[in-house]
Design a protein around this motif. Structure first.
Motif, PDB file in Angstrom:
ATOM      1  N   ASP A   8     -56.485   9.976  30.493  1.00  0.00           N
ATOM      2  CA  ASP A   8     -57.421  10.138  31.615  1.00  0.00           C
ATOM      3  C   ASP A   8     -56.737   9.916  32.954  1.00  0.00           C
ATOM      4  N   ASP A   9     -55.785   8.995  32.989  1.00  0.00           N
ATOM      5  CA  ASP A   9     -55.098   8.683  34.241  1.00  0.00           C
ATOM      6  C   ASP A   9     -53.727   8.088  33.922  1.00  0.00           C
ATOM      7  N   ALA A  10     -52.685   8.900  34.101  1.00  0.00           N
ATOM      8  CA  ALA A  10     -51.319   8.452  33.787  1.00  0.00           C
ATOM      9  C   ALA A  10     -50.803   7.428  34.786  1.00  0.00           C
ATOM     10  N   TYR A  11     -51.548   7.176  35.859  1.00  0.00           N
ATOM     11  CA  TYR A  11     -51.098   6.255  36.902  1.00  0.00           C
ATOM     12  C   TYR A  11     -51.678   4.848  36.758  1.00  0.00           C
ATOM     13  N   VAL A  12     -52.471   4.611  35.742  1.00  0.00           N
ATOM     14  CA  VAL A  12     -52.986   3.260  35.499  1.00  0.00           C
ATOM     15  C   VAL A  12     -51.842   2.373  35.019  1.00  0.00           C
ATOM     16  N   ARG A  13     -51.574   1.304  35.766  1.00  0.00           N
ATOM     17  CA  ARG A  13     -50.429   0.439  35.454  1.00  0.00           C
ATOM     18  C   ARG A  13     -50.819  -0.802  34.661  1.00  0.00           C
ATOM     19  N   ASP A  14     -52.086  -1.225  34.748  1.00  0.00           N
ATOM     20  CA  ASP A  14     -52.535  -2.385  33.989  1.00  0.00           C
ATOM     21  C   ASP A  14     -54.013  -2.199  33.638  1.00  0.00           C
ATOM     22  N   ALA A  15     -54.416  -2.843  32.564  1.00  0.00           N
ATOM     23  CA  ALA A  15     -55.804  -2.709  32.103  1.00  0.00           C
ATOM     24  C   ALA A  15     -56.119  -3.804  31.104  1.00  0.00           C
ATOM     25  N   ASN A  16     -57.394  -4.128  30.987  1.00  0.00           N
ATOM     26  CA  ASN A  16     -57.857  -5.084  29.996  1.00  0.00           C
ATOM     27  C   ASN A  16     -58.024  -4.392  28.647  1.00  0.00           C
ATOM     28  N   ALA A  17     -57.913  -5.166  27.572  1.00  0.00           N
ATOM     29  CA  ALA A  17     -58.103  -4.634  26.232  1.00  0.00           C
ATOM     30  C   ALA A  17     -58.406  -5.789  25.284  1.00  0.00           C
ATOM     31  N   VAL A  18     -58.772  -5.426  24.055  1.00  0.00           N
ATOM     32  CA  VAL A  18     -59.052  -6.416  23.027  1.00  0.00           C
ATOM     33  C   VAL A  18     -58.164  -6.112  21.822  1.00  0.00           C
ATOM     34  N   VAL A  19     -57.561  -7.155  21.253  1.00  0.00           N
ATOM     35  CA  VAL A  19     -56.747  -6.993  20.043  1.00  0.00           C
ATOM     36  C   VAL A  19     -57.673  -6.735  18.863  1.00  0.00           C
ATOM     37  N   ILE A  20     -57.443  -5.615  18.139  1.00  0.00           N
ATOM     38  CA  ILE A  20     -58.309  -5.280  17.008  1.00  0.00           C
ATOM     39  C   ILE A  20     -57.581  -5.365  15.668  1.00  0.00           C
ATOM     40  N   ALA A  21     -56.235  -5.460  15.693  1.00  0.00           N
ATOM     41  CA  ALA A  21     -55.494  -5.560  14.431  1.00  0.00           C
ATOM     42  C   ALA A  21     -54.047  -5.935  14.699  1.00  0.00           C
ATOM     43  N   HIS A  22     -53.376  -6.361  13.638  1.00  0.00           N
ATOM     44  CA  HIS A  22     -51.924  -6.527  13.627  1.00  0.00           C
ATOM     45  C   HIS A  22     -51.377  -5.613  12.537  1.00  0.00           C
ATOM     46  N   THR A  23     -50.170  -5.102  12.743  1.00  0.00           N
ATOM     47  CA  THR A  23     -49.547  -4.290  11.698  1.00  0.00           C
ATOM     48  C   THR A  23     -48.662  -5.181  10.826  1.00  0.00           C
ATOM     49  N   PRO A  24     -48.357  -4.743   9.617  1.00  0.00           N
ATOM     50  CA  PRO A  24     -47.471  -5.543   8.755  1.00  0.00           C
ATOM     51  C   PRO A  24     -46.101  -5.776   9.379  1.00  0.00           C
ATOM     52  N   GLU A  25     -45.693  -4.874  10.269  1.00  0.00           N
ATOM     53  CA  GLU A  25     -44.381  -5.011  10.918  1.00  0.00           C
ATOM     54  C   GLU A  25     -44.410  -5.950  12.114  1.00  0.00           C
ATOM     55  N   GLY A  26     -45.585  -6.453  12.474  1.00  0.00           N
ATOM     56  CA  GLY A  26     -45.679  -7.368  13.603  1.00  0.00           C
ATOM     57  C   GLY A  26     -46.103  -6.721  14.896  1.00  0.00           C
ATOM     58  N   GLY A  27     -46.716  -5.565  14.828  1.00  0.00           N
ATOM     59  CA  GLY A  27     -47.217  -4.894  16.025  1.00  0.00           C
ATOM     60  C   GLY A  27     -48.631  -5.328  16.366  1.00  0.00           C
TER      61      GLY A  27
END
Length: 242
Positions: A8-27
């Motif tokens: 939607d906007d490639a110029y957004v440099r920061d934003a809020n979010a919520v963690v919904i999962a972890h990957t087995p590799e540690g992501g």
């Protein structure tokens, strides 16, 4: 899916979010992300996420394997405690690196205009990139190509996006310049990146990457070496001049 805010906007440099999962590799998987995930020749974004006085450096972003939901994962730069699922975080890009990718990516689209041949591969990095062309013979005048490319950049074309459904794309195969990588179909819609406007459109092709808003933002570029990579393949390198 992880909502890709950069579409939607490639110029957004920061934003809020919520963690919904972890990957087995540690992501770390977020519900929405400003980080572009590695794909289409463009590397994943780097940056940081912060929460509750803690900060985690992010080396890259990747698509989660075997994820039908379209999740992407942030890969930590080094092993470290991850924010728990449900944690509210603030994500921030390494903007200088991302913006360099945007400039190079749009410049490569223009390179495919001044060299109107099928593209068999490509790669983007900070400050430089390359395209492989179905080009049996090397161009006669590399300097002329460079002048033509910089002339297009200086004309300050608007870069915008649109969407096309799968059926329209299949009915218009000329839109696809890449031979090796076909745009993803099956979700119903494919994103198009357009350079120019209704008065003069100079390029339109499927692309899921990030781009600058106007071609003048690319700045001057120079063409590097042109390598023979096969009987019908020439690799053309492009560099930002600043």
């Amino acid at each position: 899916m992880t909502q890709p805010l950069f579409l939607d906007d490639a110029y957004v440099r920061d934003a809020n979010a919520v963690v919904i999962a972890h990957t087995p590799e540690g992501g770390v998987v977020l519900d929405k992300s400003i980080f572009y995930a590695t794909g289409g020749g463009q590397p994943g974004d780097s940056g940081t996420i912060s929460w509750d006085g803690q900060r985690l450096s992010i080396a890259t972003c990747v698509k989660v394997k075997d994820s039908d939901a379209g999740h992407t994962a942030l890969v930590p730069a080094e092993p470290a405690p991850l924010p728990a699922i449900g944690t509210h975080v603030v994500q921030a890009l390494d903007w200088e690196r991302r913006h360099s990718h945007m400039r190079v990516h749009t410049a490569l689209h223009l390179l495919s205009v001044v060299i109107p041949l099928p593209v068999s591969g490509g790669s983007i990095s900070a400050g430089k990139g390359r395209l492989d062309f179905d080009m049996p013979e090397a161009p006669d005048d590399k300097e002329d190509l460079e002048r033509s490319l910089n002339a297009l950049i200086e004309l300050d074309y608007v870069v915008s996006e649109g969407w096309i459904d799968d059926e329209e794309l299949l009915a218009n195969p000329h839109l696809v310049k890449t031979m090796a990588v076909q745009p993803p179909i099956g979700s119903g819609q494919v994103r198009l990146v357009r350079i120019g406007d209704d008065t003069r459109q100079i390029d339109l092709q499927p692309c899921g990457g990030t781009h600058v808003a106007r071609t003048s933002e690319i700045g001057r570029v120079r063409l590097g070496k042109i390598e023979k990579k096969g009987k019908r393949n020439r690799r053309v390198y492009l560099h930002l001049d600043d």
